[in-house]
Structure formats: structure tokens, C-alpha cells
Design an enzyme around this catalytic site. Structure first.
Site, short mmCIF file in Angstrom:
data_model
loop_
_atom_site.label_atom_id
_atom_site.label_comp_id
_atom_site.label_asym_id
_atom_site.label_seq_id
_atom_site.Cartn_x
_atom_site.Cartn_y
_atom_site.Cartn_z
N ASP A 147 55.78 134.52 33.06
CA ASP A 147 55.32 133.21 33.95
C ASP A 147 56.62 132.34 34.36
O ASP A 147 56.23 131.58 35.16
CB ASP A 147 54.24 132.56 33.26
N HIS B 186 59.60 141.84 29.89
CA HIS B 186 58.36 142.43 30.64
C HIS B 186 58.64 142.09 32.08
O HIS B 186 57.58 142.02 32.93
CB HIS B 186 57.39 142.11 30.02
N GLN C 11 58.52 137.95 26.03
CA GLN C 11 57.87 138.84 26.61
C GLN C 11 56.81 138.40 27.44
O GLN C 11 55.88 138.93 28.16
CB GLN C 11 56.88 139.32 25.24
N CYS D 88 63.36 150.03 48.97
CA CYS D 88 64.74 149.54 49.11
C CYS D 88 65.08 148.62 47.80
O CYS D 88 66.18 147.86 47.67
CB CYS D 88 64.98 148.83 50.28
ZN LIG Z 1 62.11 147.57 51.39
#
Ligand SMILES: [Zn+2]
Length: 231
Positions: A86, A101, A83, A112
Site C-alpha cells: 500500500d 510483494h 509484505q 517494455c
Molecule cells: Zn510498454
């Protein structure tokens, strides 16, 4: 397999954003739809990231991260489902990491879908932009974390559920197991016949069905467990 939560990050000195004194007391959480539609919300979210990401980037993996990497290297651990945002599992050497997450180490172009290092996006903020843009197409960049109101990545979720079903030993580490669907993976594993080991400070809703329950910091006990598994 292992599921890891905020406890692993706090053991590396990263503040728990939800806790008392956490940054949510100073920043309004920005909903995904607001980020898409409202420039003030985009600015607010990037102000929040500018405040919180540097501490995360300077944090170091701890003994718990390293123990998981060692178990995987010895083929005793299939994957880490986390979860956390980092990137510390990868820095400790874990290869298969499912980030439920998303990640704070990258930003994502909303037009894009190009990904760029978060430090490049933060550098644009330092140069006076209030919301960074994609260098390729000019679209708005969003941190590659899952926002409030945004669906979790479906492929990651599917892989996580599949791993939980096939697990023979499920380690729930540093998580209060309150946030679904991450927490429900523990139930999926248990129903599939897996042993459930819960290591975290504080109570969880799964304490009653856990085969082993250890109320401790993960970094204080997991290295010893790993050493005994690895002989
Ligand atoms: Zn872009």
C-alpha cells in the site's frame, strides 16, 4: 530492522483480503501465468484491482508507520521489509523500504517494463477499457504487485536476507509469520545472533524463540518503544 505484515495495513483501515468477508470471497485469485496467457484472467484481475485499490489509495499511515520512519531518521533502524503493497511506509517518511510483494501504487508494462502510476491505469478502466495498455508500446499493463505463481523480486529478497543476517534487533510487526520467505527472515536474523521482537495480535510460529513477545496492535505499543529508544 523491521518486517511488517498485514496488521499494519488493517490498523490503517485497509481490509485484510484474506480474512472472513475479504474480497477473495468475491474474486477469483488470478495466477501469474493466467494473466500472461488469458484475456479473461487479465480482465478479472483488473476488476479486482478496480474494487480494492481506491480504498488503499485513500488510507493514511498510522502511528506504527510513523514510529518506524522516526527510528530510521534517527539512524536506529536500517530498513523496513514489508509484505504490504500500500505504500504507507513511504508516505509516513520511511526511506529504505523493501517491498517483498511489490506495490499497488504502480502498474507495469508486460512488454517494455515501463512503470506507470496505478491511477493512470485505473483511469483507462473508467474510460471503458477492460485491460489498460502501455501508452508507450501498447503492451498489457499488470499491477506491480507480485501475483500468485510469480517469483518474488530476487534483488529485494537478497537485500532482505542480507539485512536479516546482519540485524542486531529484528522487529516482526503485524505479521502472523506464516508466509515464507518473509517469515523465514525472522529465523535468519535469530540464527545470526539478532534479538527477535514479535508484536502482533494472534499467535506466530516464532513465539517460542522470540526474545520479546507482545500481543497487541502495533500502533498501540511501537510509538512508546520508539520514544524510549529515541530518548
Ligand atoms: Zn510498454
Amino acid at each position: 530492522m523491521a518486517l511488517t505484515g498485514a496488521g499494519l495495513s488493517t490498523e490503517s483501515g485497509i481490509p485484510d483480503f484474506r480474512g472472513p468477508g475479504g474480497v477473495w470471497e468475491r474474486f477469483r485469485p488470478v495466477e501469474y501465468q493466467d494473466f500472461l496467457a488469458n484475456h479473461e484472467a487479465r480482465k478479472e484481475h483488473w476488476r479486482y484491482k478496480r474494487t480494492t485499490v481506491p480504498a488503499m489509495l485513500s488510507a493514511e499511515p498510522n502511528a506504527a508507520h510513523r514510529a518506524l520512519a522516526e527510528l530510521e531518521a534517527a539512524r536506529r533502524l536500517a530498513a523496513v521489509i514489508t509484505q504490504n503493497i500500500d505504500g504507507l511506509h513511504q508516505r509516513a517518511g520511511s526511506r529504505r523500504v523493501l517491498e517483498l510483494h511489490g506495490t499497488n501504487l504502480e502498474a507495469l508494462c508486460l512488454r517494455c517494463e515501463r512503470r506507470v502510476p496505478i491511477v493512470d491505469a485505473l483511469a483507462q478502466l473508467e474510460h471503458g477499457h477492460d485491460v489498460p495498455r502501455c501508452a508507450a508500446c501498447g503492451g498489457w499493463l499488470k499491477p506491480a504487485t507480485v501475483s500468485f505463481g510469480e517469483s518474488l523480486p530476487p534483488a529485494v529478497l537478497r537485500d532482505a536476507a542480507d539485512l536479516a543476517e546482519r540485524s542486531d534487533c529484528f522487529l516482526a510487526l503485524g505479521s502472523s509469520l506464516l508466509v515464507t520467505p518473509a517469515a523465514s527472515l525472522a529465523a535468519v536474523a535469530k540464527q545470526g545472533g539478532s534479538a527477535l521482537i514479535v508484536i502482533t495480535l494472534g499467535k506466530t510460529p516464532y513465539d517460542e524463540i522470540a526474545d520479546v513477545r507482545i500481543a497487541a496492535k502495533v500502533g498501540a505499543v511501537l510509538p512508546e518503544i520508539a520514544a524510549s529508544v529515541l530518548g
